[in-house]
Design a protein around this motif. Structure first.
Motif, mmCIF file in Angstrom:
data_model
loop_
_atom_site.group_PDB
_atom_site.id
_atom_site.type_symbol
_atom_site.label_atom_id
_atom_site.label_comp_id
_atom_site.label_asym_id
_atom_site.label_seq_id
_atom_site.Cartn_x
_atom_site.Cartn_y
_atom_site.Cartn_z
ATOM 1 N N THR A 1 -6.393 -0.327 6.140
ATOM 2 C CA THR A 1 -7.162 -1.045 5.131
ATOM 3 C C THR A 1 -8.598 -1.189 5.624
ATOM 4 O OG1 THR A 1 -5.250 -2.254 4.300
ATOM 5 C CG2 THR A 1 -7.424 -3.244 3.925
ATOM 6 N N ASN B 1 -4.144 -5.017 -12.257
ATOM 7 C CA ASN B 1 -3.838 -3.663 -11.793
ATOM 8 C C ASN B 1 -3.306 -2.775 -12.902
ATOM 9 O OD1 ASN B 1 -4.491 -4.814 -9.362
ATOM 10 N ND2 ASN B 1 -2.734 -3.985 -8.259
ATOM 11 N N ARG C 1 -11.651 -5.050 -0.660
ATOM 12 C CA ARG C 1 -10.747 -4.423 0.300
ATOM 13 C C ARG C 1 -10.102 -3.182 -0.319
ATOM 14 N NH1 ARG C 1 -7.263 -8.665 0.954
ATOM 15 N NH2 ARG C 1 -5.673 -7.716 -0.370
ATOM 16 N N LYS C 2 -10.022 -2.106 0.460
ATOM 17 C CA LYS C 2 -9.406 -0.872 -0.024
ATOM 18 C C LYS C 2 -8.398 -0.328 0.984
ATOM 19 C CE LYS C 2 -12.743 0.900 -3.351
ATOM 20 N NZ LYS C 2 -13.680 2.000 -3.731
ATOM 21 N N SER C 3 -7.402 0.368 0.450
ATOM 22 C CA SER C 3 -6.391 1.050 1.238
ATOM 23 C C SER C 3 -6.755 2.529 1.326
ATOM 24 C CB SER C 3 -5.027 0.877 0.549
ATOM 25 O OG SER C 3 -4.115 1.865 0.952
ATOM 26 N N ARG D 1 -7.541 3.515 -2.510
ATOM 27 C CA ARG D 1 -7.098 2.627 -3.589
ATOM 28 C C ARG D 1 -7.614 1.215 -3.348
ATOM 29 N NH1 ARG D 1 -1.459 5.021 -5.550
ATOM 30 N NH2 ARG D 1 -1.673 7.111 -4.654
ATOM 31 N N SER D 2 -8.081 0.569 -4.414
ATOM 32 C CA SER D 2 -8.598 -0.796 -4.299
ATOM 33 C C SER D 2 -7.454 -1.796 -4.327
ATOM 34 C CB SER D 2 -9.568 -1.098 -5.446
ATOM 35 O OG SER D 2 -10.723 -0.300 -5.349
ATOM 36 N N GLN D 3 -7.406 -2.649 -3.332
ATOM 37 C CA GLN D 3 -6.436 -3.737 -3.311
ATOM 38 C C GLN D 3 -6.981 -4.973 -4.023
ATOM 39 O OE1 GLN D 3 -5.609 -4.328 0.819
ATOM 40 N NE2 GLN D 3 -4.681 -2.313 1.098
ATOM 41 N N THR D 4 -8.309 -5.068 -4.112
ATOM 42 C CA THR D 4 -8.996 -6.180 -4.775
ATOM 43 C C THR D 4 -10.178 -5.597 -5.548
ATOM 44 O OG1 THR D 4 -10.605 -6.521 -2.994
ATOM 45 C CG2 THR D 4 -8.468 -7.639 -2.772
ATOM 46 N N ALA E 1 -9.421 -4.186 -8.941
ATOM 47 C CA ALA E 1 -8.211 -3.873 -8.183
ATOM 48 C C ALA E 1 -7.445 -2.793 -8.935
ATOM 49 C CB ALA E 1 -7.349 -5.124 -8.035
ATOM 50 N N ARG F 1 -8.015 4.111 -8.208
ATOM 51 C CA ARG F 1 -7.428 5.099 -7.303
ATOM 52 C C ARG F 1 -8.290 6.357 -7.264
ATOM 53 N NH1 ARG F 1 -1.996 6.792 -9.525
ATOM 54 N NH2 ARG F 1 -3.116 6.736 -11.500
ATOM 55 N N THR G 1 0.846 -1.183 0.000
ATOM 56 C CA THR G 1 0.000 0.000 0.000
ATOM 57 C C THR G 1 0.891 1.247 0.000
ATOM 58 O OG1 THR G 1 -0.096 0.050 2.405
ATOM 59 C CG2 THR G 1 -1.788 -1.239 1.268
#
Length: 326
Positions: free
Chosen positions: A225, A114, A177-179, A243-246, A156, A159, A11
């Protein structure tokens, strides 16, 4: 009970810490209640609350499989093949827009990497979903006439770059999940706003340059997260990078009183003459002379000069950037 959460590697926080920038965890309330949320709102304190959305139908029906069945034939306009580096603000969002069936978008969202994110973003939630799927009134105690609710569905790698909003924000993670990285409004000089737009930052937090942006050395960011069932309270004015991690589905709700014009004028005064020139220029050209402005990528609001004109002419600093009026 307030707890701390470890950040996931990869992240922006990892890059920021490696550069020597101070980053702490966003406090997390494990035994969340509406009363605890109201206390955070009253104190304007960012905080993550778990469990407040457990009874929402959205938590079980807002996933790609169910959405294909219920809404797959609906035509939507999404942002496709988005850039993965740099600040998105510098490009026209229409360059990325494509209209397609919702089911087709969900297929792309599931398969894309990504390297080419896609996003159905800033969409009024009631244009797709039944209002009974979510219930902010039960959480906040009452809804306000000037509130607004939006849904964010994407792959994913999407942003929402560092920016600030005029109103308090409840950001709810439904699926995926997002950061999230936060910077308090009181440290806005360290966000390095664009000269013509004080609510958008020039920074890409994943690739920070301390030589170019030295005020970052003394800034204090927060990062965590958000997981399914989490609500993040973001106070009005608080800078946030999401930001999306997934692959991910989120819903947010803006509410309450807006930040004041005085707060933006004080920031403008602190930022110096180059910002003043841009504001005066836009006040004249886009306010008094009513020249049109380019629609820059990512749902950008009018320039600061135009917003100042609106405040003096109409008494509304956010006249053309109030989601509840759009």
């Amino acid at each position: 009970m307030v707890t701390k959460q470890q950040d996931i590697l990869g992240t922006p926080a990892a890059e920021m810490r490696a550069s020597g920038i101070k980053v702490t965890a966003i406090p997390r309330v494990s035994a969340a209640t509406p009363t605890a949320l109201k206390a955070a709102i009253n104190s304007q304190s960012p905080m993550i609350f778990s469990g407040l959305t457990d009874t929402w139908p959205a938590r079980t029906t807002w996933n790609p499989s169910s959405l294909r069945q219920m809404h797959g034939a609906r035509q939507i306009t999404a942002l496709m093949n988005l850039p993965t580096k740099g600040v998105l603000f510098s490009q026209d969002q229409r360059n990325f827009e494509q209209t397609m069936p919702f089911s087709e978008f969900l297929d792309v969202m599931d398969k894309t990497t990504n390297a080419a994110p896609c996003y159905l973003a800033y969409k009024r939630v009631d244009e797709i979903f039944d209002p009974s799927d979510y219930d902010f009134e039960a959480i906040l105690g009452a809804t306000t006439a000037d509130g607004d609710t939006r849904v964010w569905i994407g792959s994913a790698g999407t942003r929402s770059m560092l920016h600030s909003d005029l109103k308090d924000n409840l950001f709810c993670q439904i699926w995926g999940r997002k950061s999230v990285t936060l910077l308090p409004w009181s440290q806005s000089r360290a966000a390095y706003p664009f000269r013509d737009n004080l609510v958008n930052s020039q920074l890409d937090l994943a690739e920070v340059d301390l030589a170019k942006y030295p005020r970052l050395r003394s800034a204090e960011f927060m990062h965590s997260t958000v997981l399914p069932g989490d609500i993040l309270y973001i106070p009005r004015g608080c800078w946030h990078d999401i930001r999306s991690q997934t692959p991910s589905i989120s819903i947010n709700h803006w509410f309450g009183a807006s930040q004041s014009l005085g707060e933006y004028l004080r920031l403008l005064l602190m930022l110096g003459p180059k910002y003043w020139f841009s504001t005066v220029r836009d006040f004249i050209f886009h306010g008094l002379l009513k020249h049109s402005q380019k629609t820059l990528f990512f749902f950008s609001p009018p320039s600061t000069g135009r917003r100042l004109y609106d405040a003096l002419r109409w008494g509304n600093f956010s006249k053309e950037n109030d989601p509840s009026k759009q």
